[in-house]
Design a protein around this motif. Structure first.
Motif, PDB file in Angstrom:
ATOM      1  N   TYR A  44       0.791  -1.227   0.000  1.00 36.51           N
ATOM      2  CA  TYR A  44       0.000   0.000   0.000  1.00 36.51           C
ATOM      3  C   TYR A  44       0.825   1.280   0.000  1.00 36.51           C
ATOM      4  N   ASP A 133      -6.268   4.040   5.679  1.00 32.06           N
ATOM      5  CA  ASP A 133      -6.533   2.606   5.758  1.00 32.06           C
ATOM      6  C   ASP A 133      -6.366   2.176   7.214  1.00 32.06           C
ATOM      7  N   VAL A 135      -6.112  -0.956   9.666  1.00 28.47           N
ATOM      8  CA  VAL A 135      -5.799  -2.383   9.618  1.00 28.47           C
ATOM      9  C   VAL A 135      -6.246  -3.023  10.928  1.00 28.47           C
ATOM     10  N   ASP A 147     -16.714   6.460   2.636  1.00 34.04           N
ATOM     11  CA  ASP A 147     -16.236   6.565   1.256  1.00 34.04           C
ATOM     12  C   ASP A 147     -15.916   8.006   0.866  1.00 34.04           C
ATOM     13  N   ARG A 152     -11.212   3.589   4.788  1.00 31.51           N
ATOM     14  CA  ARG A 152     -11.652   2.209   4.637  1.00 31.51           C
ATOM     15  C   ARG A 152     -10.928   1.334   5.649  1.00 31.51           C
ATOM     16  N   LEU A 154      -8.951  -2.337   6.244  1.00 31.90           N
ATOM     17  CA  LEU A 154      -8.324  -3.539   5.712  1.00 31.90           C
ATOM     18  C   LEU A 154      -8.544  -4.607   6.771  1.00 31.90           C
ATOM     19  N   TYR A 155      -9.506  -5.478   6.510  1.00 33.97           N
ATOM     20  CA  TYR A 155     -10.001  -6.424   7.519  1.00 33.97           C
ATOM     21  C   TYR A 155      -9.199  -7.713   7.450  1.00 33.97           C
ATOM     22  N   HIS A 163      -6.605 -10.362   3.456  1.00 38.09           N
ATOM     23  CA  HIS A 163      -7.443  -9.307   4.001  1.00 38.09           C
ATOM     24  C   HIS A 163      -8.458  -8.802   2.970  1.00 38.09           C
ATOM     25  N   GLU A 164      -9.522  -8.222   3.491  1.00 36.87           N
ATOM     26  CA  GLU A 164     -10.590  -7.673   2.657  1.00 36.87           C
ATOM     27  C   GLU A 164     -10.604  -6.160   2.788  1.00 36.87           C
ATOM     28  N   ARG A 165     -10.849  -5.480   1.680  1.00 36.34           N
ATOM     29  CA  ARG A 165     -10.943  -4.022   1.701  1.00 36.34           C
ATOM     30  C   ARG A 165     -12.398  -3.641   1.942  1.00 36.34           C
ATOM     31  N   THR A 167     -15.354  -1.233   2.294  1.00 37.09           N
ATOM     32  CA  THR A 167     -15.931   0.057   1.918  1.00 37.09           C
ATOM     33  C   THR A 167     -17.398   0.053   2.343  1.00 37.09           C
ATOM     34  N   TRP A 170     -19.216  -2.721   0.679  1.00 34.91           N
ATOM     35  CA  TRP A 170     -18.905  -4.013   1.302  1.00 34.91           C
ATOM     36  C   TRP A 170     -19.786  -4.229   2.531  1.00 34.91           C
TER      37      TRP A 170
END
Length: 301
Positions: A44, A133, A135, A147, A152, A154-155, A163-165, A167, A170
């Motif tokens: 990132y 971001d 985390v 948004d 966001r 980072l899960y 990891h999942e982003r 938003t 989501w």
């Protein structure tokens, strides 16, 4: 990039096989955390990075409002029963090492007395005025997703590599609500891991439906108390029965966004701040390889 530090070093501890330093001290959490950060920095390329810290993992002001808040973790520690949220001894000895290594790298560590890392993250994310971001493996922080402000999550619940982003889309796809409604959603649904009982008889589907119709907690409570509203008798009765809980729980669940954390250099360096100290720590704890990987990630940023 804001790191939920405890969330990350817990995952490193449980996800990385036991590795011992030359003196026999376990260092798997140290190694794993450094590799997590190296991967995130490489992927990132953040300009600023903060390791957010739990100065108080169970603030008294939250307990005063809701005595059940994280109470099961205290009980587990008192009775000696195993609990995934309790810091195991082999992890506890690694936390000071983590702090030392991060300091040698020049990575900013921030906490606030009387507050959790979530509150530090919430305040920094809200006040950042730049893309953020977060985390974490903690769903509670979904409430920060925005948004428009370019915030966001980072899960990392399934691992840093998977990891999942997160938003707003989501969150809406997953739960049927907007991210700004997530704190109220969690309050209604409850969360056993945090000692939040929720509203009896209200699960995720009902919570999402209520928020979709009435907007937020204030709207839901007002509708329950209004005999002319179109809230059904079942949800109405459940909300009214939980009035005392709903009066305090939203404050407990909402992360702080207005902490004054003072001046701090949150810029991510392109090389370690204290190379001799870092070399000494790397040799002492047998962590030369992950130290080099993070050093390379900083340089390649």
């Amino acid at each position: 990039m804001l790191l939920d530090s405890a969330s990350m070093y817990f995952r490193a501890f449980f996800g990385v096989p036991e590795i011992l330093a030359p003196d026999g001290t376990p260092v798997n959490a140290v190694r794993g955390l450094l590799d997590f950060i190296a991967r995130l920095v490489a992927d990132y390329r953040p300009t600023h990075l903060v390791a957010c810290w739990d100065n108080d993992w169970r603030p008294q002001w939250r307990v005063d409002l809701l005595p059940s808040y994280k109470a099961h973790r205290v009980e587990a520690e008192r009775t000696g029963e195993p609990d995934v949220e309790e810091v195991p001894g082999p992890l506890e000895v690694q936390v000071p090492i983590i702090r030392e290594v991060l300091a040698a790298f020049g990575i900013c560590v921030l906490g606030a007395d009387g507050y959790e890392a979530d509150d530090v993250i919430g305040s920094l994310a809200t006040q950042a005025r730049q893309p953020v971001d977060v985390v974490t493996g903690d769903r509670d922080l979904f409430q920060l997703v925005d948004d428009e402000a370019d915030v966001r999550v980072l899960y990392i619940a399934r691992g840093v590599g998977k990891h999942e982003r997160v938003t707003n889309d989501w969150v809406r796809t997953k739960y049927g609500i907007d991210a700004r409604q997530y704190a109220d959603f969690a309050t209604l649904r409850g969360d056993a891991s945090d000692g939040l009982p929720g509203v009896a008889g209200v699960g995720e589907k009902t919570a999402a439906t209520l928020l979709g119709r009435f907007g937020d907690m204030a709207g839901i409570v007002a509708a329950a108390l209004d005999p002319d509203s179109d809230m059904g008798p079942g949800p109405r009765g459940r909300i009214k029965a939980a009035a005392a809980y709903l009066e305090v729980a939203p404050t407990v669940v909402a992360v702080a966004r207005d902490l004054d954390l003072g001046p701090a250099d949150t810029r991510l360096p392109d090389q370690p701040r204290d190379l001799p100290r870092l070399a000494d720590l790397g040799h002492r704890w047998g962590i030369e390889s992950p130290v080099q990987r993070l050093t390379d990630a900083l340089a390649g940023r």
